[in-house]
Motif scaffolding. Sequence first.
Motif, mmCIF file in Angstrom:
data_model
loop_
_atom_site.group_PDB
_atom_site.id
_atom_site.type_symbol
_atom_site.label_atom_id
_atom_site.label_comp_id
_atom_site.label_asym_id
_atom_site.label_seq_id
_atom_site.Cartn_x
_atom_site.Cartn_y
_atom_site.Cartn_z
ATOM 1 N N ILE A 46 -84.178 -26.669 49.275
ATOM 2 C CA ILE A 46 -84.149 -27.182 50.642
ATOM 3 C C ILE A 46 -85.505 -27.804 50.965
ATOM 4 N N ILE A 47 -85.452 -29.019 51.496
ATOM 5 C CA ILE A 47 -86.654 -29.740 51.890
ATOM 6 C C ILE A 47 -86.559 -29.997 53.391
ATOM 7 N N VAL A 48 -87.639 -29.727 54.124
ATOM 8 C CA VAL A 48 -87.681 -29.991 55.562
ATOM 9 C C VAL A 48 -88.708 -31.089 55.805
ATOM 10 N N VAL A 49 -88.272 -32.166 56.474
ATOM 11 C CA VAL A 49 -89.131 -33.316 56.751
ATOM 12 C C VAL A 49 -89.268 -33.473 58.262
ATOM 13 N N ASP A 50 -90.512 -33.570 58.755
ATOM 14 C CA ASP A 50 -90.759 -33.778 60.183
ATOM 15 C C ASP A 50 -90.457 -35.232 60.542
ATOM 16 N N VAL A 51 -89.700 -35.424 61.628
ATOM 17 C CA VAL A 51 -89.433 -36.761 62.156
ATOM 18 C C VAL A 51 -89.382 -36.678 63.676
ATOM 19 N N GLY A 52 -90.216 -37.428 64.326
ATOM 20 C CA GLY A 52 -90.195 -37.445 65.787
ATOM 21 C C GLY A 52 -90.289 -36.048 66.373
ATOM 22 N N GLU A 53 -89.314 -35.698 67.201
ATOM 23 C CA GLU A 53 -89.306 -34.391 67.844
ATOM 24 C C GLU A 53 -88.427 -33.381 67.114
ATOM 25 N N GLY A 54 -87.963 -33.724 65.935
ATOM 26 C CA GLY A 54 -87.083 -32.830 65.193
ATOM 27 C C GLY A 54 -87.438 -32.790 63.724
ATOM 28 N N VAL A 55 -86.481 -32.343 62.940
ATOM 29 C CA VAL A 55 -86.658 -32.272 61.489
ATOM 30 C C VAL A 55 -85.398 -32.782 60.804
ATOM 31 N N LEU A 56 -85.565 -33.212 59.573
ATOM 32 C CA LEU A 56 -84.445 -33.517 58.700
ATOM 33 C C LEU A 56 -84.437 -32.451 57.618
ATOM 34 N N ILE A 57 -83.304 -31.806 57.458
ATOM 35 C CA ILE A 57 -83.162 -30.785 56.417
ATOM 36 C C ILE A 57 -82.379 -31.426 55.290
ATOM 37 N N LYS A 58 -82.961 -31.410 54.101
ATOM 38 C CA LYS A 58 -82.350 -32.080 52.956
ATOM 39 C C LYS A 58 -82.016 -31.067 51.863
ATOM 40 N N THR A 59 -80.834 -31.211 51.290
ATOM 41 C CA THR A 59 -80.429 -30.377 50.172
ATOM 42 C C THR A 59 -79.451 -31.152 49.308
ATOM 43 N N ARG A 60 -79.448 -30.870 48.035
ATOM 44 C CA ARG A 60 -78.494 -31.511 47.132
ATOM 45 C C ARG A 60 -77.211 -30.697 46.996
ATOM 46 N N SER A 61 -77.265 -29.445 47.396
ATOM 47 C CA SER A 61 -76.121 -28.555 47.266
ATOM 48 C C SER A 61 -75.157 -28.725 48.440
ATOM 49 N N ARG A 62 -73.912 -29.047 48.140
ATOM 50 C CA ARG A 62 -72.899 -29.219 49.180
ATOM 51 C C ARG A 62 -72.645 -27.893 49.899
ATOM 52 N N SER A 63 -72.542 -26.800 49.153
ATOM 53 C CA SER A 63 -72.272 -25.500 49.781
ATOM 54 C C SER A 63 -73.428 -25.067 50.669
ATOM 55 N N GLN A 64 -74.647 -25.357 50.255
ATOM 56 C CA GLN A 64 -75.816 -25.034 51.067
ATOM 57 C C GLN A 64 -75.816 -25.872 52.345
ATOM 58 N N ALA A 65 -75.432 -27.136 52.243
ATOM 59 C CA ALA A 65 -75.356 -28.011 53.411
ATOM 60 C C ALA A 65 -74.309 -27.510 54.395
ATOM 61 N N VAL A 66 -73.155 -27.101 53.902
ATOM 62 C CA VAL A 66 -72.092 -26.583 54.776
ATOM 63 C C VAL A 66 -72.552 -25.308 55.470
ATOM 64 N N ARG A 67 -73.207 -24.408 54.742
ATOM 65 C CA ARG A 67 -73.705 -23.164 55.322
ATOM 66 C C ARG A 67 -74.716 -23.450 56.427
ATOM 67 N N LEU A 68 -75.655 -24.352 56.156
ATOM 68 C CA LEU A 68 -76.652 -24.711 57.156
ATOM 69 C C LEU A 68 -76.013 -25.372 58.374
ATOM 70 N N LEU A 69 -75.053 -26.253 58.141
ATOM 71 C CA LEU A 69 -74.367 -26.917 59.254
ATOM 72 C C LEU A 69 -73.693 -25.901 60.170
ATOM 73 N N ARG A 70 -73.032 -24.915 59.590
ATOM 74 C CA ARG A 70 -72.356 -23.890 60.400
ATOM 75 C C ARG A 70 -73.356 -23.099 61.236
ATOM 76 N N ILE A 71 -74.442 -22.680 60.616
ATOM 77 C CA ILE A 71 -75.453 -21.894 61.314
ATOM 78 C C ILE A 71 -76.095 -22.722 62.430
ATOM 79 N N LEU A 72 -76.491 -23.949 62.113
ATOM 80 C CA LEU A 72 -77.167 -24.790 63.095
ATOM 81 C C LEU A 72 -76.242 -25.174 64.247
ATOM 82 N N HIS A 73 -74.987 -25.440 63.953
ATOM 83 C CA HIS A 73 -74.024 -25.777 65.007
ATOM 84 C C HIS A 73 -73.818 -24.583 65.936
ATOM 85 N N LYS A 74 -73.688 -23.409 65.355
ATOM 86 C CA LYS A 74 -73.484 -22.193 66.148
ATOM 87 C C LYS A 74 -74.655 -21.928 67.092
ATOM 88 N N LYS A 75 -75.878 -22.227 66.634
ATOM 89 C CA LYS A 75 -77.078 -21.984 67.435
ATOM 90 C C LYS A 75 -77.452 -23.184 68.306
#
Length: 75
Positions: A37-66
């Motif tokens: 997982i790579i986190v890149v600062d952009v403006g007032e937020g971040v871009l979270i980058k991953t090559r793993s589809r399952s990791q992306a889905v897990r992060l999306l669920r957590i971030l959407h919930k919060k």
Amino acid sequence: MSLDSVTREILSRRDPHGYYVIPAREEARTLAHGPGIIVVDVGEGVLIKTRSRSQAVRLLRILHKKGLLVEEEEM
């Protein structure tokens, strides 16, 4: 946006290096950790980058919930 539409949109494309890119609020930095997982600062937020589809889905669920996902227009 619903979680399904956000997930479909983000997982339907990758950056030129093969990463799934998840736009999120700055507070999401603490949740985005782990191998590949790579986190890149952009403006007032971040871009979270991953090559793993399952990791992306897990992060999306957590971030959407919060409420930490942002639409790209907000960045």
